[in-house]
Design a protein around this motif. Structure first.
Motif, PDB file in Angstrom:
ATOM      1  N   PHE A   9       0.850  -1.382  -0.017  1.00  0.00           N
ATOM      2  CA  PHE A   9      -0.139   0.147  -0.169  1.00  0.00           C
ATOM      3  C   PHE A   9       0.912   1.295  -0.075  1.00  0.00           C
ATOM      4  CE2 PHE A   9      -2.586  -3.323   2.214  1.00  0.00           C
ATOM      5  CZ  PHE A   9      -3.541  -3.213   1.410  1.00  0.00           C
ATOM      6  N   ALA A  65       2.604  -4.416   3.023  1.00  0.00           N
ATOM      7  CA  ALA A  65       2.032  -5.317   3.873  1.00  0.00           C
ATOM      8  C   ALA A  65       2.200  -6.546   3.807  1.00  0.00           C
ATOM      9  CB  ALA A  65       0.658  -5.087   3.688  1.00  0.00           C
ATOM     10  N   ASN A 119      -0.103  -7.013  15.723  1.00  0.00           N
ATOM     11  CA  ASN A 119      -1.146  -6.188  14.773  1.00  0.00           C
ATOM     12  C   ASN A 119      -0.236  -5.563  13.687  1.00  0.00           C
ATOM     13  OD1 ASN A 119      -1.883  -5.194  18.066  1.00  0.00           O
ATOM     14  ND2 ASN A 119      -3.291  -6.003  16.468  1.00  0.00           N
ATOM     15  N   GLY A 120      -0.727  -5.647  12.413  1.00  0.00           N
ATOM     16  CA  GLY A 120      -0.222  -5.149  11.195  1.00  0.00           C
ATOM     17  C   GLY A 120       0.780  -6.090  10.624  1.00  0.00           C
ATOM     18  N   ALA A 121       0.804  -7.379  11.046  1.00  0.00           N
ATOM     19  CA  ALA A 121       1.631  -8.129  10.517  1.00  0.00           C
ATOM     20  C   ALA A 121       1.385  -8.692   8.919  1.00  0.00           C
ATOM     21  CB  ALA A 121       1.820  -9.452  11.470  1.00  0.00           C
ATOM     22  N   GLY A 122      -0.079  -8.280   8.692  1.00  0.00           N
ATOM     23  CA  GLY A 122      -0.430  -8.864   7.362  1.00  0.00           C
ATOM     24  C   GLY A 122      -1.625  -9.728   7.426  1.00  0.00           C
ATOM     25  N   LYS A 123      -1.962 -10.059   8.520  1.00  0.00           N
ATOM     26  CA  LYS A 123      -2.888 -11.268   8.537  1.00  0.00           C
ATOM     27  C   LYS A 123      -4.080 -10.872   8.084  1.00  0.00           C
ATOM     28  CE  LYS A 123      -3.001 -11.031  12.996  1.00  0.00           C
ATOM     29  NZ  LYS A 123      -2.277  -9.857  13.295  1.00  0.00           N
ATOM     30  N   SER A 124      -4.814  -9.728   8.032  1.00  0.00           N
ATOM     31  CA  SER A 124      -5.963  -9.445   7.394  1.00  0.00           C
ATOM     32  C   SER A 124      -5.944  -9.289   6.154  1.00  0.00           C
ATOM     33  CB  SER A 124      -6.574  -8.172   8.107  1.00  0.00           C
ATOM     34  OG  SER A 124      -6.989  -8.454   9.681  1.00  0.00           O
ATOM     35  N   THR A 125      -4.512  -8.547   5.738  1.00  0.00           N
ATOM     36  CA  THR A 125      -4.394  -8.444   4.226  1.00  0.00           C
ATOM     37  C   THR A 125      -4.523  -9.665   3.470  1.00  0.00           C
ATOM     38  OG1 THR A 125      -3.341  -6.420   5.010  1.00  0.00           O
ATOM     39  CG2 THR A 125      -2.800  -7.553   2.685  1.00  0.00           C
ATOM     40  N   TYR A 153      -8.935  -7.601  -2.258  1.00  0.00           N
ATOM     41  CA  TYR A 153      -7.203  -6.952  -2.837  1.00  0.00           C
ATOM     42  C   TYR A 153      -6.937  -7.958  -3.862  1.00  0.00           C
ATOM     43  CZ  TYR A 153      -7.364  -4.055   1.442  1.00  0.00           C
ATOM     44  OH  TYR A 153      -7.358  -3.067   2.446  1.00  0.00           O
ATOM     45  N   GLN A 179     -12.483  -9.192   9.821  1.00  0.00           N
ATOM     46  CA  GLN A 179     -12.245  -8.529  11.196  1.00  0.00           C
ATOM     47  C   GLN A 179     -13.052  -7.655  11.576  1.00  0.00           C
ATOM     48  OE1 GLN A 179      -8.318  -7.297  11.411  1.00  0.00           O
ATOM     49  NE2 GLN A 179      -8.192  -7.236  13.730  1.00  0.00           N
ATOM     50  N   HIS A 207      -5.479 -13.319  18.398  1.00  0.00           N
ATOM     51  CA  HIS A 207      -4.294 -12.822  19.286  1.00  0.00           C
ATOM     52  C   HIS A 207      -4.571 -13.772  20.686  1.00  0.00           C
ATOM     53  CE1 HIS A 207      -2.899  -9.737  16.718  1.00  0.00           C
ATOM     54  NE2 HIS A 207      -4.166  -9.252  16.554  1.00  0.00           N
TER      55      HIS A 207
HETATM   56  N1  LIG Z   1      -6.062  -0.254   2.545  1.00  0.00           N
HETATM   57  C1  LIG Z   1      -4.894  -0.191   3.147  1.00  0.00           C
HETATM   58  N2  LIG Z   1      -4.088   0.807   2.825  1.00  0.00           N
HETATM   59  C2  LIG Z   1      -2.877   1.169   3.388  1.00  0.00           C
HETATM   60  N3  LIG Z   1      -2.372   0.438   4.201  1.00  0.00           N
HETATM   61  C3  LIG Z   1      -2.998  -0.841   4.633  1.00  0.00           C
HETATM   62  C4  LIG Z   1      -4.348  -1.201   4.108  1.00  0.00           C
HETATM   63  N4  LIG Z   1      -4.698  -2.211   4.765  1.00  0.00           N
HETATM   64  C5  LIG Z   1      -3.830  -2.777   5.306  1.00  0.00           C
HETATM   65  N5  LIG Z   1      -2.651  -1.756   5.502  1.00  0.00           N
HETATM   66  C6  LIG Z   1      -1.515  -1.974   5.976  1.00  0.00           C
HETATM   67  O1  LIG Z   1      -1.038  -2.889   5.993  1.00  0.00           O
HETATM   68  C7  LIG Z   1      -0.404  -3.771   7.093  1.00  0.00           C
HETATM   69  C8  LIG Z   1      -1.008  -4.892   7.675  1.00  0.00           C
HETATM   70  O2  LIG Z   1      -2.552  -4.904   7.974  1.00  0.00           O
HETATM   71  P1  LIG Z   1      -3.121  -5.964   8.317  1.00  0.00           P
HETATM   72  O3  LIG Z   1      -4.547  -5.317   8.614  1.00  0.00           O
HETATM   73  O4  LIG Z   1      -3.145  -7.164   7.403  1.00  0.00           O
HETATM   74  O5  LIG Z   1      -2.789  -6.348   9.706  1.00  0.00           O
HETATM   75  P2  LIG Z   1      -3.098  -7.543  10.857  1.00  0.00           P
HETATM   76  O6  LIG Z   1      -2.184  -8.535  10.876  1.00  0.00           O
HETATM   77  O7  LIG Z   1      -4.630  -8.086  10.344  1.00  0.00           O
HETATM   78  O8  LIG Z   1      -3.263  -6.681  12.011  1.00  0.00           O
HETATM   79  P3  LIG Z   1      -4.200  -6.968  13.442  1.00  0.00           P
HETATM   80  O9  LIG Z   1      -3.748  -8.156  14.014  1.00  0.00           O
HETATM   81  O10 LIG Z   1      -4.124  -5.588  13.901  1.00  0.00           O
HETATM   82  O11 LIG Z   1      -5.734  -6.922  12.494  1.00  0.00           O
HETATM   83  C9  LIG Z   1      -0.585  -2.692   8.211  1.00  0.00           C
HETATM   84  O12 LIG Z   1       0.586  -1.853   8.309  1.00  0.00           O
HETATM   85  C10 LIG Z   1      -1.698  -2.020   7.912  1.00  0.00           C
HETATM   86  O13 LIG Z   1      -1.608  -0.539   8.372  1.00  0.00           O
END
Ligand SMILES: Nc1ncnc2c1ncn2[C@@H]1O[C@H](COP(=O)(O)OP(=O)(O)OP(=O)(O)O)[C@@H](O)[C@H]1O
Ligand SMILES: Nc1ncnc2c1ncn2[C@@H]1O[C@H](COP(=O)(O)OP(=O)(O)OP(=O)(O)O)[C@@H](O)[C@H]1O
Ligand SMILES: [Mg+2]
Ligand SMILES: [Mg+2]
Lengths: 324, 509, 331, 306
Positions: free
Chosen positions: B23, B28, B48-54, B63, B95, B208
């Motif tokens: 992004f 991510a 948090n932010g490791a990229g799981k939801s991505t 995406y 999520q 978590h």
């Molecule tokens: N649409 C987006 N635009 C910009 N950055 C994004 C977008 N979606 C996710 N990110 C960034 O990508 C990285 C991974 O986000 P992600 O949501 O996958 O984390 P996560 O592992 O699910 O975290 P959590 O445990 O908090 O849910 C983060 O730094 C987030 O800020």
């Protein structure tokens, strides 16, 4: 029962009944079945266009070009009639042409991501301008139209003119569309939460484009009805009518922010305006009051709609969940 | 630990290789891999932010990956839309609950794939009956005809679960499905997972909470900073090892809490109520204190804080700031009184995307930087530079659009904006949510420093280590009420979780 | 092992981008080029174009609308819209007419016009800011209401016979070819430039337009500013009403019919995003000139008005679509 | 250097004015050294006309002959035109005296006022209720004619005017207003529409309501547009002056004034080519000719002309 009374549509219906009662108290003839049928017939174009507009507004867009679309397709219909084209072909053409004009709006909104209000503000003047270019501003008058062309909307069928039946048909089709088809539900999804729509696999742009096409096709169809009924076509027919159409939707409780609204509300919003327009001259209220009254009606309707929306805020406390 | 070949004999249903996704400003995901096996639960673990939801969003067609391949049963597939993913047999509980407030429960479950009549029209009766059946099967007692708007977060989440199950899928993804649920509902969810396993579905489970991971997962995969770290069988690993892989260093270094001198009360709240959000909230905050607020997602912590900040008006209650008793009616009044709020939803409530960084920072301080209502850009620039430097902001220039910064840097801008007003009380709502480890440390460091200078801090957080590591005292909220308060030795993870989910003392966890 | 990035990262430059560099990359520049192009084309197309008096006369085509467009621009930047402006003109003009019949002197007439504008604006503002109703529907309603009131008051009549001194606002010249309206246009262009780009108020307008929630979360009194913007728009409509009434020397309820859309078109053509959050006063000034030049230039060639509106409509969509098309093609 | 005469009409595209433009061209051909600029706004607004007139002033035309959308609003602009040496006259729909040198009425207002009520009364030997469907509330000439009509109502005992409504010269609104009239006054015997848009719409409404024979539509209209309704019986007769003659006469007058061959002053006689000459009264107005009545006996002869 209490939820029925609370619904927006029920209150609007009540308002219409009260309005009719008020008029009837001064002029009983107004509520005769025959006259009510006339009012409905007169309001038919507004109803048809308002339904098209509703679909667009539900997807969080707006179509200001409907009246210009109507005028252009109406003119084309009259010109085709002058050239001796048979009526069924004319009907097909106006619907297709209207849909194409709608598709132009839709494509600009979808592919170029231009806000719909800007797109349709532009196409509104362009579509009207095209009429002028086609005709040099000349009118096509009653005597230049064939009898068959003029007669269709007027033909009486089961006590009502075809024009009114057309409105009924469009109402029924729209109900089926928005309640019972995937596309119809997609309109609400896209307008209600575009982000979530993507999560459910609905294409926002494509859905909005479909809404514009529907609105355009209905405007095209109304173009024929209008020109045939009033037996005249010129650049300025239905000038400013787009605002009446939007007003009907607003009175009918279609949320301008998208995602909510019903066909019943929309139809009643149009009827409400139609009754006011028809009744004022009849009841002997000066026609100069008409504009202020419809303005006040719009304001009251939106104030009412917003009051009906209930408390804001998330529902966290268990006891607050599900209140009726 | 190495990426081991798939377990035993069964080949994976779904496998990802070399997936990358960027992004603006954030990478991510960076060449990650993931395998899911039929009848097995794979836990995806990471900070948090490791990229799981991505990865979840890539798997569900929301995406598109920049690089890499997805294969189902060994055949490469592509998911250009959410519809395509559903058709290929992948379904997810996301999520965030992304649903439609104006539509009914039944429609929310079935939009896009509603049952049809023979004429091809939507069959409402069948849809509602089916929705009722699905909801009952997950133990949710909801009326399918109710509009979603009238439900709370937990119920909405149940609807999202029902929606995922309404698609007949071979791969079921659950992204923190229990975060918003209560104790009873969580147990029903565990049973559901067992049923799905028995049906031979492959499950990706993101959480978590280590207790539930060890309870239901068969396999694990760890991501860190968008990279694949390792995977294996749950039986071969300990919690400590997982944490080590997740964080990449030992845990207790992260919280640089300095002892601060706790002074006089600055803020006393009593009897705050709201018709739908919270009830009977009361506490006292002192100078130099960091007061933690813990609870499950949706417990109403943010709502209480927003009421303190004048966003919503409490229906009852008052607060005392210093020596004045007053009700705060607007945010402007709160700022005047020295209470400021760093919101949880950075994108919507914090940063003003579209405006440059320095304008964001000076926003609430304009009365100081301007003269007679006229802007003085040089003053603004000076103020913005002071505070962004102290927070170690990374940006190309101060008139860069805030929207182009990474999440962590945006958060720093928002914090800088409030510190620049020189407040007496700062409320930080999930201050480190979604920001990287480095920035997290900077924020924690700064918090301690502020407290040491006598500022009173409220920190809302859903991360237990953060709450325990940073707070002097912790208040736990559940369903809009204060459930418990802990200080000193009573501040243990077990106590916090018990109070948050509502398990009575003595009841088995 | 991951480690926290060190504090000695990239250094943030110690100053902002220079205003000239910013200006060169802007929408206003593009529009300015368009305006110059139209000016040159007009001079070539008609021998009558380059005449100071003619250009001065032509300015009447846009000055009043531009006065409204300035305020409308701020409103749209803040994410709202006012479709009732033309109706406010009608009502303000009617009020002035009634005052004139009652024998009010010129200063009182002006005060009545401005006062009516402010009241109408406050009414819109109250409904939008206080009751949280969407401005587009509120002003569609008040658009009918205000003009409707004017119809109720005047019916098929007209107010004529304004005192001689009153004519100056719409017909008088301050110096040489510079009419009062043209000077007013220039004056308000500067006033609005300063208000929007150089004051705290203007900053708040941008913030609200970009993200009203974040604005509220930043201690900005969002509703108050929205209210003030509606009042300001009402006031500018009142000023336009004074000028137009003076220029026409009479009042009828149909005065300024359809101007709301022309003002919105001017604002959008000026590069203001209809979704709020961006745009500038110089852009609107140039857009006003472009629209004035197009209509006047084509008028000299006796092109019918509707053809001019096609051109304006196409310009509106085209100017917005071109940069997007360009970006799409480059991808 | 030919004289440039601008014929400014209420709005482009209206049949009546197109016919007037034909007349103007005829005059131009006859005079030889005249160029006609036929122009007007797109819709019938004063603001639109002012913009058009401003660009004519800029082009330094020699004369402007205008049919005004608003008596008063055009005055300042037209004054400016006269200040710059342009000859300004109004025709058909007039401008207040300060704003023009003279005004050419198509016919004399009292004659028209009398004619429209006479046409209705001639078909109502027993008397009865009649109603008026006018153009916009601000149309100068319609208002004058209705005023003149009311003055002579005494000559038609038994005929009563029960109401006046406005169709704004819009086909649909006029149609609806006509419908409203029929509902409000069940005993209505005639609708008088002194406007070419209104009369067609009213005739259509009467036809659609099935009231041909019961309600007679009359007033002022164009033979080409009314031919069908005269044949169907919805309209027994109506009147109009010849718009071609009107455009011709306006052009002739403008030419003569611009040339200095005539002067616009009370009592002056200004030549109008084949139409003879017009005599100005003390308000500097003059009438071109009597209105002409069309009915089933002569409609076919004229419907192909205008
Ligand atoms: N649409 C987006 N635009 C910009 N950055 C994004 C977008 N979606 C996710 N990110 C960034 O990508 C990285 C991974 O986000 P992600 O949501 O996958 O984390 P996560 O592992 O699910 O975290 P959590 O445990 O908090 O849910 C983060 O730094 C987030 O800020
Ligand atoms: N009632 C609700 N309806 C829809 N979405 C909700 C609702 N409540 C919360 N959410 C969403 O869930 C996520 C977290 O919600 P929320 O902010 O309430 O949780 P939290 O901040 O973790 O808990 P708390 O309320 O205790 O601060 C957000 O994405 C929010 O938009
Ligand atoms: Mg996540
Ligand atoms: Mg929260």
């Amino acid at each position: 029962m209490s939820s029925l009374l609370k619904s927006r549509e029920a209150i609007l219906a009540l308002a219409i009944l009260i309005l009719l009662a008020l008029i009837a108290s001064r002029f009983p003839g107004f509520v005769s079945p025959l006259n009510l049928a006339n009012v409905f017939t007169d309001t038919s174009p507004l109803i048809i266009l308002a339904l098209g507009q509703m679909v667009v507004i539900v997807t969080k867009c707006i179509d200001l070009s409907v009246a210009a679309n109507l005028a252009l397709t109406g003119m084309i219909a009259a010109m085709m009639n002058g050239a001796g084209v048979p009526l069924p072909l004319i009907l097909l053409t106006v619907i297709a042409l209207g849909a194409t004009l709608g598709a132009v709006n839709g494509l600009l909104v979808w592919k170029l991501d231009i806000p719909s209000i800007v797109v349709t503000l532009g196409t509104m003047t362009i579509y009207r301008g095209i009429i002028f270019l086609l005709t040099d501003g000349k009118w096509i008058n009653a005597h230049e139209m064939t009898e068959g062309f003029k007669a269709l909307p007027r033909l009486i069928f089961l006590g009502l003119p075809i024009m009114a039946w057309m409105a009924v048909a469009v109402i029924v089709l729209t109900v089926v569309l928005v309640r019972r088809t995937a596309l119809g539900r997609a309109f609400f999804a896209v307008g209600g939460n575009a982000h979530a729509a993507v999560y459910t696999g609905i294409s926002v742009g494509r859905t909005q484009m479909a809404a514009f096409v529907i609105s355009g096709a209905l405007a095209g169809f109304t173009g024929y009805l209008w020109v045939a009924r009033y037996a005249v076509a010129y650049v300025d027919i239905a000038g400013g009518f787009e605002l009446d159409v939007v007003a009907a939707c607003v009175i009918g409780g279609i949320a301008i922010a998208g995602g909510a609204g019903t066909v019943a509300g929309c139809v009643m919003g149009a009827l409400f305006l139609g009754i006011i327009k028809n009744a004022l001259p009849v009841v002997g209220i000066s026609p100069f009051w008409q504009m202020a009254i419809s303005g006040a009606a719009i304001l009251i309707a939106i104030a009412f709609n917003s009051r009906n929306q209930g408390p804001k805020g998330r529902i966290i406390l268990k006891k607050a969940e599900h209140r009726a | 630990m190495q990426a081991q070949p798939a377990s035993g004999t069964t080949p994976p249903v779904l496998s990802l290789r070399g997936i990358s996704k960027s992004f603006p400003g954030v990478r991510a995901l960076n060449g990650v891999q993931l395998d899911l096996f039929p009848g097995q639960v794979t836990a995806l673990i990471g900070e948090n932010g490791a990229g799981k939801s991505t990865i979840v969003k890539i798997l569900t067609g929301i995406y598109q990956p920049d690089e890499g391949s997805i294969a189902i049963d060994g055949r490469p597939v592509q998911f250009p839309t959410a519809q395509a993913a559903g058709d290929a047999g992948v379904t997810a509980i996301h999520q965030e609950t992304v649903l439609f407030d104006e539509l009914t429960v039944a429609e929310n479950i079935f939009i896009g794939h509603a049952p049809r009549t023979r004429l091809g029209l939507i069959d409402w009766a069948a849809m509602e009956a089916e929705a009722r059946r699905l909801l009952t099967s997950i133990g949710a007692n909801l009326d399918p005809k109710v509009r979603l708007r009238d439900l709370g977060i937990a119920s909405k989440h149940l609807v999202a679960i029902a929606r995922a199950l309404s698609i007949d899928a071979r791969v079921v993804i659950m992204d923190e499905p229990t975060a918003a649920l209560s104790h009873k509902e969580i147990h029903e969810l565990y049973e559901l997972v067992e049923t799905l396993k028995a049906q031979g579905k492959a499950i990706l489970f993101i959480s978590h909470k280590f207790d539930e991971i060890f309870r239901i997962a068969d396999r694990w995969t760890v991501f860190r900073d968008g990279q694949f770290i390792a995977e294996g069988h749950i039986t071969d690993v300990t919690e400590g090892q997982l944490v080590q892989m997740m964080v990449g260093r030992s845990v207790d270094q992260i919280y640089p809490k300095r002892p601060a001198r706790i002074g006089n009360p600055v803020l006393t709240v009593s009897g705050y109520c709201h018709p739908t959000e919270f009830e009977d909230i009361g506490f006292t905050l002192h100078e130099g204190e960091i007061l933690g607020f813990y609870g499950l997602v949706g417990a109403g912590r943010s709502e209480v804080m927003q009421a303190l900040f004048g966003i919503t008006k409490p229906s009852k209650g008052a607060c005392r700031i210093g020596n004045d008793i007053r009700v705060i009616r607007s945010t402007a009044q709160a700022v005047e009184a020295g209470i400021v709020y760093v919101p949880e939803d950075r994108g919507k409530q914090g940063a003003v995307k579209g405006l440059p960084i320095f304008q964001n920072v000076t926003l609430p301080s304009l009365s100081r930087t301007s003269k007679g209502g006229f802007l003085r850009l040089s003053e603004e620039f000076r103020l913005a530079r002071d505070y962004t430097q102290r927070l170690d902001l990374r940006a190309a220039s101060l008139d860069q659009d805030v929207g182009l910064l990474s999440g962590g840097n945006q958060q720093k801008v928002v914090i800088a904006k409030w510190l620049a007003t020189r407040p007496r009380v700062i409320i930080l709502d999930e201050p480190t949510k979604g920001i990287d480890i480095g920035s997290k440390a900077a924020v924690h460091d700064f918090m301690s420093e502020l407290a040491a200078q006598g500022l009173a801090v409220i920190m809302v957080s859903s991360e237990i280590p953060e709450v325990l590591g940073m707070s002097d005292r912790v208040i736990v909220m559940r369903e809009g009420r204060i459930a418990a308060e802990f200080a000193g030795d009573a501040m243990t993870p077990e106590n916090l979780v018990r109070a948050a989910v509502g398990i009575e003392e003595g009841e088995a966890a | 092992m991951t480690t926290a990035p060190q504090a000695t990262g990239r250094q943030i430059p110690d100053r902002l981008m220079s205003p000239t560099r910013r200006a060169l990359k802007s929408w206003e520049m593009l529009l300015f080029v368009v305006a110059v192009g139209i000016f040159v084309a007009n001079s070539l197309a008609s021998p009558y174009f380059l005449d100071p008096w003619n250009l001065s006369d032509a300015s009447f085509n846009f000055t009043e609308k531009a006065l409204i467009a300035f305020a409308m621009a701020m409103l749209i930047i803040a994410g709202e819209i006012d479709l009732s402006v033309a109706s406010i003109i009608a009502l303000a003009s009617t009020a002035m007419g009634a005052a004139m019949i009652a024998g009010a002197p010129v200063p009182v007439l002006v005060a009545v016009g401005l006062g009516t504008g402010v009241l109408c604006g406050a009414f819109n503002g109250l409904l939008v800011a206080r009751f949280g109703l969407p401005s587009i529907v509120v002003t569609i309603g008040t658009m009918s209401l205000f003009r409707g009131l004017s119809y109720i008051a005047l019916g098929d009549g007209a107010y004529t016979g304004y005192p001689a001194g009153f004519g100056w606002f719409g017909q008088g010249y301050v110096w040489w070819v510079f009419s009062f309206e043209l000077v007013l246009f220039a004056l308000f262009a500067v006033v609005f430039y300063v208000l929007l780009h150089r004051t705290n108020f203007g900053r708040a307008v941008y913030v609200i337009g970009n993200n009203a929630t974040a604005a509220r979360f930043s201690g900005i009194r969002v509703d108050r500013i929205r209210f003030m913007l509606f009042v300001l728009t009402g006031l500018m409509s009142g000023i336009a009403a004074v000028c137009l009434t003076s220029r026409l020397g009479s009042t009828r309820p149909s005065i300024a019919m359809g101007w709301e859309l022309e003002a919105v078109t001017m604002v959008v053509l000026g590069g203001v995003s209809i979704l709020g959050g961006s745009g500038s006063i110089p852009g609107v000034v140039i857009a006003a000139l472009v629209m004035g030049l197009v209509t006047f230039g084509l008028g000299l060639l006796n092109v019918p008005g509707i053809v001019m509106s096609i051109i304006i409509g196409a310009l509106l969509i085209g100017v917005i679509a071109l940069p997007r098309l360009w970006r799409m093609l480059r991808k | 250097e030919p004289k440039r005469i601008a014929l400014v009409v209420k709005a482009l595209g209206i049949g009546f004015f197109e016919a007037a433009a034909k007349g103007a061209e005829e005059a131009a051909k006859e005079l030889g050294d005249v160029e006609i600029i036929y122009t007007g706004p797109t819709d019938t607004t004063a603001e639109g006309q002012i913009e058009v007139i401003n660009s004519l002033i800029a082009q330094k035309v020699d004369a402007i002959a205008v049919s005004a959308n608003d008596t008063d609003a055009l005055v300042p602009t037209l004054k400016k035109a006269m200040d710059r040496g342009i000859t300004v006259i109004s025709w058909d729909s007039g401008v207040a005296p300060e704003g023009r040198m003279m005004h050419l009425n198509p016919s004399s207002n009292p004659l028209i006022g009398n004619m429209i009520i006479k046409l209705a009364a001639d078909n109502l030997p027993e008397g009865g209720e009649v109603a008026v469907l006018s153009a916009t509330t601000t149309s100068t000439n319609q208002n004058t004619w209705i005023e003149e009509m009311n003055k002579v109502m005494g000559n038609y005992p038994g005929v009563t005017v029960v109401g006046t409504v406005y169709g704004d010269d819009l086909a649909d609104k006029s149609y609806r207003e006509a419908q409203g009239l029929m509902q409000t006054y069940p005993n209505l015997k005639a609708i008088i529409a002194p406007t070419s848009v209104g009369i067609v719409a009213a005739a259509q409404a009467v036809t659609d309501a099935g009231k041909i024979g019961q309600i007679n539509v009359t007033g002022l209209g164009l033979p080409s547009e009314m031919a069908g309704h005269v044949k169907s019986g919805a309209s027994k007769s109506f009147a109009i002056w010849n718009p071609i003659d009107l455009g011709y006469s306006a052009t002739m007058i403008a030419y003569n004034l611009a040339n200095g061959t005539a002067k616009a002053e009370a009592g002056a006689e200004i030549p109008m080519g084949r139409m003879g000459s017009v005599k100005l009264d003390d308000k500097l107005e003059g009438a071109m000719a009597d209105p002409f009545v069309y009915d089933a006996s002569n409609i076919d002869a004229f419907s192909s002309i205008f």
